[in-house]
Design a protein around this motif. Structure first.
Motif, PDB file in Angstrom:
ATOM      1  N   SER A   1      39.609  37.037  51.464  1.00 50.36           N
ATOM      2  CA  SER A   1      40.322  37.517  50.274  1.00 50.36           C
ATOM      3  C   SER A   1      41.709  36.900  50.223  1.00 50.36           C
ATOM      4  N   THR A   2      42.176  36.625  49.018  1.00 53.03           N
ATOM      5  CA  THR A   2      43.547  36.141  48.876  1.00 53.03           C
ATOM      6  C   THR A   2      44.497  37.254  49.289  1.00 53.03           C
ATOM      7  N   GLY A   3      45.663  36.880  49.799  1.00 53.36           N
ATOM      8  CA  GLY A   3      46.638  37.854  50.300  1.00 53.36           C
ATOM      9  C   GLY A   3      47.325  38.639  49.211  1.00 53.36           C
ATOM     10  N   SER A   4      47.220  38.178  47.979  1.00 51.56           N
ATOM     11  CA  SER A   4      47.780  38.856  46.812  1.00 51.56           C
ATOM     12  C   SER A   4      46.829  38.630  45.652  1.00 51.56           C
ATOM     13  N   ALA A   5      47.142  39.223  44.524  1.00 48.72           N
ATOM     14  CA  ALA A   5      46.302  39.072  43.343  1.00 48.72           C
ATOM     15  C   ALA A   5      47.169  38.727  42.142  1.00 48.72           C
ATOM     16  N   VAL A   6      46.623  37.886  41.282  1.00 45.69           N
ATOM     17  CA  VAL A   6      47.294  37.497  40.052  1.00 45.69           C
ATOM     18  C   VAL A   6      46.309  37.738  38.908  1.00 45.69           C
TER      19      VAL A   6
ATOM     20  N   GLY B   1      44.133  37.491  35.831  1.00 45.07           N
ATOM     21  CA  GLY B   1      43.574  36.338  35.149  1.00 45.07           C
ATOM     22  C   GLY B   1      43.192  35.182  36.056  1.00 45.07           C
ATOM     23  N   VAL B   2      43.567  35.274  37.324  1.00 45.65           N
ATOM     24  CA  VAL B   2      43.240  34.212  38.285  1.00 45.65           C
ATOM     25  C   VAL B   2      42.413  34.787  39.438  1.00 45.65           C
ATOM     26  N   SER B   3      42.885  35.888  39.983  1.00 47.13           N
ATOM     27  CA  SER B   3      42.237  36.496  41.149  1.00 47.13           C
ATOM     28  C   SER B   3      40.942  37.191  40.747  1.00 47.13           C
ATOM     29  N   LYS B   4      40.018  37.218  41.688  1.00 47.05           N
ATOM     30  CA  LYS B   4      38.732  37.871  41.457  1.00 47.05           C
ATOM     31  C   LYS B   4      38.719  39.240  42.128  1.00 47.05           C
ATOM     32  N   TRP B   5      38.228  40.207  41.396  1.00 47.40           N
ATOM     33  CA  TRP B   5      38.099  41.561  41.895  1.00 47.40           C
ATOM     34  C   TRP B   5      37.217  41.546  43.138  1.00 47.40           C
ATOM     35  N   GLY B   6      37.655  42.212  44.185  1.00 41.79           N
ATOM     36  CA  GLY B   6      36.895  42.267  45.430  1.00 41.79           C
ATOM     37  C   GLY B   6      37.106  41.059  46.328  1.00 41.79           C
ATOM     38  N   GLN B   7      37.835  40.048  45.844  1.00 46.95           N
ATOM     39  CA  GLN B   7      38.100  38.859  46.641  1.00 46.95           C
ATOM     40  C   GLN B   7      39.597  38.594  46.753  1.00 46.95           C
ATOM     41  N   SER B   8      40.367  39.641  46.469  1.00 46.69           N
ATOM     42  CA  SER B   8      41.828  39.539  46.544  1.00 46.69           C
ATOM     43  C   SER B   8      42.385  40.897  46.926  1.00 46.69           C
ATOM     44  N   LYS B   9      43.606  40.882  47.386  1.00 43.91           N
ATOM     45  CA  LYS B   9      44.272  42.123  47.787  1.00 43.91           C
ATOM     46  C   LYS B   9      45.427  42.386  46.830  1.00 43.91           C
TER      47      LYS B   9
ATOM     48  N   ALA C   1      50.143  28.848  45.409  1.00 45.36           N
ATOM     49  CA  ALA C   1      50.931  29.965  45.960  1.00 45.36           C
ATOM     50  C   ALA C   1      50.012  31.032  46.546  1.00 45.36           C
ATOM     51  N   LEU C   2      48.889  31.287  45.907  1.00 46.86           N
ATOM     52  CA  LEU C   2      47.932  32.266  46.447  1.00 46.86           C
ATOM     53  C   LEU C   2      47.332  31.779  47.766  1.00 46.86           C
ATOM     54  N   ILE C   3      47.029  30.490  47.860  1.00 40.01           N
ATOM     55  CA  ILE C   3      46.483  29.937  49.104  1.00 40.01           C
ATOM     56  C   ILE C   3      47.521  30.043  50.221  1.00 40.01           C
ATOM     57  N   ALA C   4      48.768  29.665  49.936  1.00 41.35           N
ATOM     58  CA  ALA C   4      49.832  29.758  50.948  1.00 41.35           C
ATOM     59  C   ALA C   4      50.084  31.206  51.342  1.00 41.35           C
ATOM     60  N   ASP C   5      50.121  32.090  50.381  1.00 39.81           N
ATOM     61  CA  ASP C   5      50.313  33.524  50.628  1.00 39.81           C
ATOM     62  C   ASP C   5      49.227  34.042  51.573  1.00 39.81           C
ATOM     63  N   THR C   6      48.002  33.641  51.327  1.00 38.82           N
ATOM     64  CA  THR C   6      46.868  34.059  52.166  1.00 38.82           C
ATOM     65  C   THR C   6      47.015  33.515  53.580  1.00 38.82           C
ATOM     66  N   ALA C   7      47.396  32.241  53.700  1.00 32.99           N
ATOM     67  CA  ALA C   7      47.572  31.637  55.029  1.00 32.99           C
ATOM     68  C   ALA C   7      48.673  32.345  55.805  1.00 32.99           C
ATOM     69  N   ILE C   8      49.775  32.635  55.147  1.00 30.03           N
ATOM     70  CA  ILE C   8      50.903  33.290  55.824  1.00 30.03           C
ATOM     71  C   ILE C   8      50.511  34.698  56.271  1.00 30.03           C
ATOM     72  N   LYS C   9      49.977  35.480  55.369  1.00 34.17           N
ATOM     73  CA  LYS C   9      49.637  36.873  55.686  1.00 34.17           C
ATOM     74  C   LYS C   9      48.516  36.986  56.713  1.00 34.17           C
ATOM     75  N   GLY C  10      47.567  36.029  56.665  1.00 33.21           N
ATOM     76  CA  GLY C  10      46.441  36.062  57.596  1.00 33.21           C
ATOM     77  C   GLY C  10      46.682  35.290  58.876  1.00 33.21           C
TER      78      GLY C  10
END
Length: 155
Positions: free
Chosen positions: A71-76, A78-86, A113-122
């Protein structure tokens, strides 16, 4: 490299693999490659039908297990998918997006930014050949490698 490295691969890495710059076997058991729905979405938006299908197959070769889709570390909206983002209340994503916009305004800075956010948080190593993304992610505490740096780690 000793031990397994948990890595998030930016979409451009799948392009490098498809283009024969590196075989999938080069990762061996040292790299645990992961991705989010963002990379898959970017691949699905490839205009050339043949290339899109080849990239989708490359993605599946590199990320064969569903547990490696994180899951992505954040959600945006119109971009993020329900159940696949936080859905988080922090501002790391927006900080990264604004920093990327200062580096170079690109349409996909939201996704980067979502990919980097996910890498940092995870606590993943972000593997990318996108210079601005690498710089911004590193400035915010993310360990990052280019493809050649990842390969050099194996030597």
């Amino acid at each position: 490299m000793n031990g397994k490295y948990r890595c998030i691969f930016d979409t451009n890495i799948f392009n490098h693999i498809l283009d024969g710059e590196i075989p999938v076997e080069a990762f061996g058991d040292q790299v645990n490659a992961c991705a989010t729905h963002i990379q898959r979405d970017e691949i699905n938006n490839t205009q050339n039908d043949e290339r899109r299908e080849a990239l989708a197959n490359t993605f599946t070769d590199v990320i064969p297990n569903i547990e490696n889709i994180v899951s992505t570390g954040s959600a945006v909206w119109g971009v993020s998918k329900w159940g696949q983002s936080k859905w988080t209340g922090d501002d790391l994503y927006m900080t990264l997006k604004l920093a990327l916009d200062k580096e170079k305004r690109k349409k996909n800075n939201i996704q980067d930014a979502l990919i980097a956010d996910t890498a940092i948080k995870g606590k993943y190593v972000l593997v990318t050949d996108d210079g601005p993304l690498k710089r911004v992610a590193e400035q915010h505490g993310c360990e990052c490698w280019t493809l050649s740096e990842m390969l050099a780690q194996r030597s």
